[in-house]
Write a protein that holds these residues in place. Structure first.
Motif, PDB file in Angstrom:
ATOM      1  N   PRO A 105      -6.818  -0.942   3.775  1.00  0.00           N
ATOM      2  CA  PRO A 105      -6.827   0.695   4.040  1.00  0.00           C
ATOM      3  C   PRO A 105      -8.389   0.973   4.436  1.00  0.00           C
ATOM      4  O   PRO A 105      -9.311   0.254   3.782  1.00  0.00           O
ATOM      5  CB  PRO A 105      -6.399   1.297   2.594  1.00  0.00           C
ATOM      6  N   TYR A 112      -7.486  -1.179  -4.970  1.00  0.00           N
ATOM      7  CA  TYR A 112      -6.379  -1.688  -4.124  1.00  0.00           C
ATOM      8  C   TYR A 112      -6.621  -2.723  -3.425  1.00  0.00           C
ATOM      9  O   TYR A 112      -6.144  -3.969  -3.400  1.00  0.00           O
ATOM     10  CB  TYR A 112      -5.639  -0.487  -3.336  1.00  0.00           C
ATOM     11  N   SER A 113      -7.888  -2.769  -2.665  1.00  0.00           N
ATOM     12  CA  SER A 113      -8.356  -3.910  -1.730  1.00  0.00           C
ATOM     13  C   SER A 113      -8.810  -5.022  -2.565  1.00  0.00           C
ATOM     14  O   SER A 113      -8.621  -6.115  -2.147  1.00  0.00           O
ATOM     15  CB  SER A 113      -9.761  -3.301  -1.054  1.00  0.00           C
ATOM     16  N   LEU A 130      -8.790   3.118  -3.566  1.00  0.00           N
ATOM     17  CA  LEU A 130      -8.623   2.289  -2.263  1.00  0.00           C
ATOM     18  C   LEU A 130      -9.352   1.100  -2.503  1.00  0.00           C
ATOM     19  O   LEU A 130      -9.052  -0.215  -2.211  1.00  0.00           O
ATOM     20  CB  LEU A 130      -9.254   3.030  -1.016  1.00  0.00           C
ATOM     21  N   ILE A 180      -6.559   8.426   5.239  1.00  0.00           N
ATOM     22  CA  ILE A 180      -6.447   7.117   5.146  1.00  0.00           C
ATOM     23  C   ILE A 180      -5.547   6.449   6.412  1.00  0.00           C
ATOM     24  O   ILE A 180      -4.598   6.890   6.647  1.00  0.00           O
ATOM     25  CB  ILE A 180      -5.743   6.813   3.821  1.00  0.00           C
ATOM     26  N   TYR A 230     -10.742   4.709   4.721  1.00  0.00           N
ATOM     27  CA  TYR A 230     -10.701   6.180   4.417  1.00  0.00           C
ATOM     28  C   TYR A 230     -11.899   6.915   5.039  1.00  0.00           C
ATOM     29  O   TYR A 230     -13.078   6.700   5.088  1.00  0.00           O
ATOM     30  CB  TYR A 230     -11.302   6.116   2.704  1.00  0.00           C
ATOM     31  N   PHE A 234       0.783  -1.346  -0.181  1.00  0.00           N
ATOM     32  CA  PHE A 234       0.047   0.152   0.101  1.00  0.00           C
ATOM     33  C   PHE A 234       0.840   1.283   0.064  1.00  0.00           C
ATOM     34  O   PHE A 234       0.542   2.114  -0.706  1.00  0.00           O
ATOM     35  CB  PHE A 234      -0.882   0.108   1.229  1.00  0.00           C
TER      36      PHE A 234
END
Lengths: 319, 397
Positions: free
Chosen positions: B116, B146-147, B143, B108, B118, B65
């Protein structure tokens, strides 16, 4: 050689007849004056001659050849000085003359000579780089003339070139016209100034209502009208009211003379208009002396072109 | 003819009113548009998004990350633009406090599972201000993305660790998830301000009609004493008219090129790298304008009526070239779509379209079409002018 021949020219604006069977013949080398009141057809006649205006009937020959709008060979032999100033306000004196000369003379070197001659001719040497707005009315008129004559045409139309100029400029322009004529150009000159026409023109035509009313030399024109010499005599003052009688006697006496057209008495001034005759003044004075009538100053004035003009065209006001 | 050409140029140049209008008009109008529109494209560009990142132990351990945040904070290789502008804090409390000053969209944090989270600034969402929502959405998308990737790789590593023995596995895993590629339907990126500049140039072209009218006034027998005098010269109408109109056109072209260079290099307005073709458009446009002016000048009507006709034509036809704003542009486009013949006979529209097609289209078909139409217009105007002027004798002057 006839340089202009116009036969039976008719031009109508709807009901108005601007040129009514107008004919004209001008010989090479003349300074021909075209006179007429406003609206008499002078400018219309010139515009028809130059093929700017169409016409309803008639024949026009310039230099012995039929004139048409596309006769550029004939146009190149003509110079125009229009009544309305037609020069470029953005160009200076030299450039203006060069431009108009270029409409007739393509070669630059030759044109350069002609432009210089034209500048000198009209006396604008000191104003070569001046634009028209910096020139006085008389100088602009001279520039207008230079633009029309720079290419040294054989036939020059000058349409009232001395309008609104001072006496000095007018004199300069008239002398210039005579020099152009002396150099071989035939001049057609229109003006409202009778004395100018009388001064420079070899022949004059008086036109009105689109018709040629009279044509000839100034002397010939003067011979065509009833008015001749005008005489003014200052009678001597007598002793009081009783003296009125000799003045009246003088008036009656001159009225009996054979060449007296009209006579009038204004206080002690005796005015006499004579008809034709060559010794009018001496006849009048002899008659007064014979009657023992005393007089002082005497004025005698020959008839002018203005007299002729007014008698032929009338004294009524025109538009 | 050369003498007439030179003196016509001189008279036109020294006629200050005409020249000032011809040169100054495109400069003034384009400057005005530049001051109005030069920021218009900036408003559509996304500045780096200001976010707080809690750089605690969890964040330090979540290498993937932190690598992602670092990559998004670095300038993009294509446009030099960073997506994120992270500001690091040591704790969530500090981040929350920093959020109060209103300078950040949110903060974040990373949990122990390296996921993560937010936290948005509620003041930067909702309401009528759409752009803050868009920015928040972008952060959330990053985000989420990414997750999803993290979870997929984590699951693959847990259930099929042998797959990672293959060095190409990670590439193949992520290969099928390529993002939507941005492609442009046009030859160059669209810009809402360009149409105004093209319309200004087209409008300026046809302002040059005044040169044509002026030239003919001095040529036509019954238009002025000058016209009558020139008619009596020893030259045919053609020998007078051709150099006069040529000079008018050359001067128009010169004035317009000054305007074009000013717009192109002064304001950096793009013409799609087709500057040479643009000069051709200006040349043909100004030729049509000069000849149209000559045609109007040759009409048997008063000078005031001619000036009025010219002003009306230029102003009216410019409506359909989009000079007067979005409404004018929509109207012009609507007419072009539903009544194409009206657009085809509108020379101002054709000039603007020629510039437009050079910038947007990847072929020159539309450009040549506009040029051909302008060429036909020039021919029609020239013939009309000749027909009006061929008469040398008049019933009255």
């Amino acid at each position: 050689m006839k340089i202009i021949e116009v036969e039976d020219l008719v031009k109508r604006y709807k009901e108005l007849v601007a040129l009514d069977h107008f004919s004209l013949s001008i010989e090479s080398g003349e300074i021909f004056g075209l006179l007429g009141p406003n609206g008499s057809g002078k400018t219309t006649a010139i515009n028809c001659l130059l093929q700017l205006l169409s016409f309803d009937n008639g024949n026009i020959k310039l230099f012995g050849e039929a004139m048409t709008p596309s006769r550029y060979d004939l146009k190149r032999r003509i110079g125009i000085v229009p009544q309305n100033i037609a020069v470029f306000s953005q160009l200076n004196v030299t450039e203006n003359i060069d431009f108009f000369c270029s409409l007739y003379v393509p070669k630059k070197a030759r044109r350069h000579e002609l432009v210089e001659q034209a500048i000198e001719f009209v006396g604008l040497q000191d104003y070569r780089r001046f634009r028209p707005r910096k020139l006085s009315g008389g100088l602009i008129r001279r520039l207008n003339i230079a633009c029309g004559i720079a290419h040294q045409p054989e036939l020059i139309f000058l349409d009232e070139p001395t309008v609104a100029v001072d006496a000095q400029s007018r004199n300069s322009i008239l002398e210039g016209i005579q020099r152009l004529n002396a150099q071989g150009s035939t001049i057609i000159y229109t003006s409202h100034y009778m004395e100018e026409v009388e001064q420079i023109c070899t022949r004059v035509m008086i036109m009105d209502h689109g018709r040629a009313l009279a044509c000839g030399t100034t002397n010939e024109l003067k011979g065509m009208v009833s008015v001749n010499e005008r005489i003014e005599i200052e009678l001597a003052d007598g002793p009081g009211p009783a003296a009125a009688s000799p003045h009246q006697q003088a008036l009656e006496l001159v009225r009996t003379l054979p060449h007296t057209a009209t006579a009038s008495l204004d206080h002690n001034i005796l005015r006499i208009s004579c008809s034709h005759g060559s010794h009018n003044l001496s006849e009048v004075l002899e008659a007064l002396r014979g009657a023992d009538i005393a007089y002082g100053r005497v004025y005698s004035e020959p008839p002018t072109l203005n007299d002729v003009f007014l008698e032929i065209t009338g004294k009524g006001l025109r538009d | 003819m050369a003498t007439t050409f030179i003196y016509t140029i001189k008279t036109l140049i020294r006629e200050k009113t005409n020249l000032i209008w011809a040169v100054a008009f495109p400069l003034v109008l384009s400057t005005l548009f530049f001051s109005m529109f030069h920021n218009i494209d900036e408003t559509y560009r996304l500045d780096p998004l200001p976010v707080l990142v809690v750089a605690d132990d969890n964040y330090q351990q979540a290498k993937s990350f932190s690598t992602l945040v670092g990559a998004l904070a670095a300038p993009d290789a294509n446009d030099g633009q960073a997506l994120l502008a992270p500001t690091f804090t040591s704790s969530a409390a500090e981040a929350s406090e920093s959020l109060q000053n209103g300078a950040y969209l949110g903060y974040i944090t990373v949990d122990e599972q390296q996921q993560p989270h937010y936290f948005m600034d509620s003041r930067k969402t909702g309401g009528l201000d759409i752009l803050p929502d868009t920015k928040q959405g972008i952060v959330l998308s990053i985000l989420d993305r990414y997750s999803q990737d993290y979870q997929m790789i984590y699951k693959a590593a847990s259930e099929h660790p042998q797959l990672f023995a293959d060095p190409g596995f990670m590439d193949r895993l992520l290969d099928g998830q390529s993002f939507t590629t941005q492609v442009s339907a046009t030859n160059n990126p669209p810009s809402s301000a360009l149409r105004y500049y093209y319309a200004v140039l087209a409008f300026s072209c046809f302002q040059m009609m005044s040169f044509g009218i002026y030239a003919i006034r001095n040529l036509r027998t019954n238009a002025s004493p000058m016209g009558a005098r020139r008619c009596l010269g020893g030259q045919s109408l053609g020998r007078s008219m051709i150099p006069t109109l040529l000079a008018s056109w050359v001067l128009s072209l010169a004035c317009l090129l000054i305007g074009f260079l000013y717009i192109r290099f002064g304001f950096g307005v793009s013409f799609g790298g087709q500057e040479g073709a643009c000069v051709a458009v200006i040349a043909l446009g100004s030729l049509v304008a000069t000849l149209l002016g000559a045609l109007i000048g040759a009409l048997p009507t008063s000078e005031g009526a001619k000036a009025g006709l010219m002003a009306t034509l230029v102003c009216l036809l410019s409506v359909f070239s989009g000079l007067y704003g979005p409404g004018s542009q929509q109207l012009g486009d609507m007419v072009a779509k539903n009544l194409p013949a009206l657009s085809l006979v509108n020379p101002i529209r054709q000039v603007a379209d020629a510039f437009y097609s050079l910038y947007y289209y990847d072929s020159l078909g539309h450009f040549w079409l506009s040029l051909a139409i302008l060429g036909i217009m020039a021919a029609v105007c020239a013939i009309g002018c000749l027909l009006c002027l061929r008469k040398q004798r008049y019933r009255s002057l």
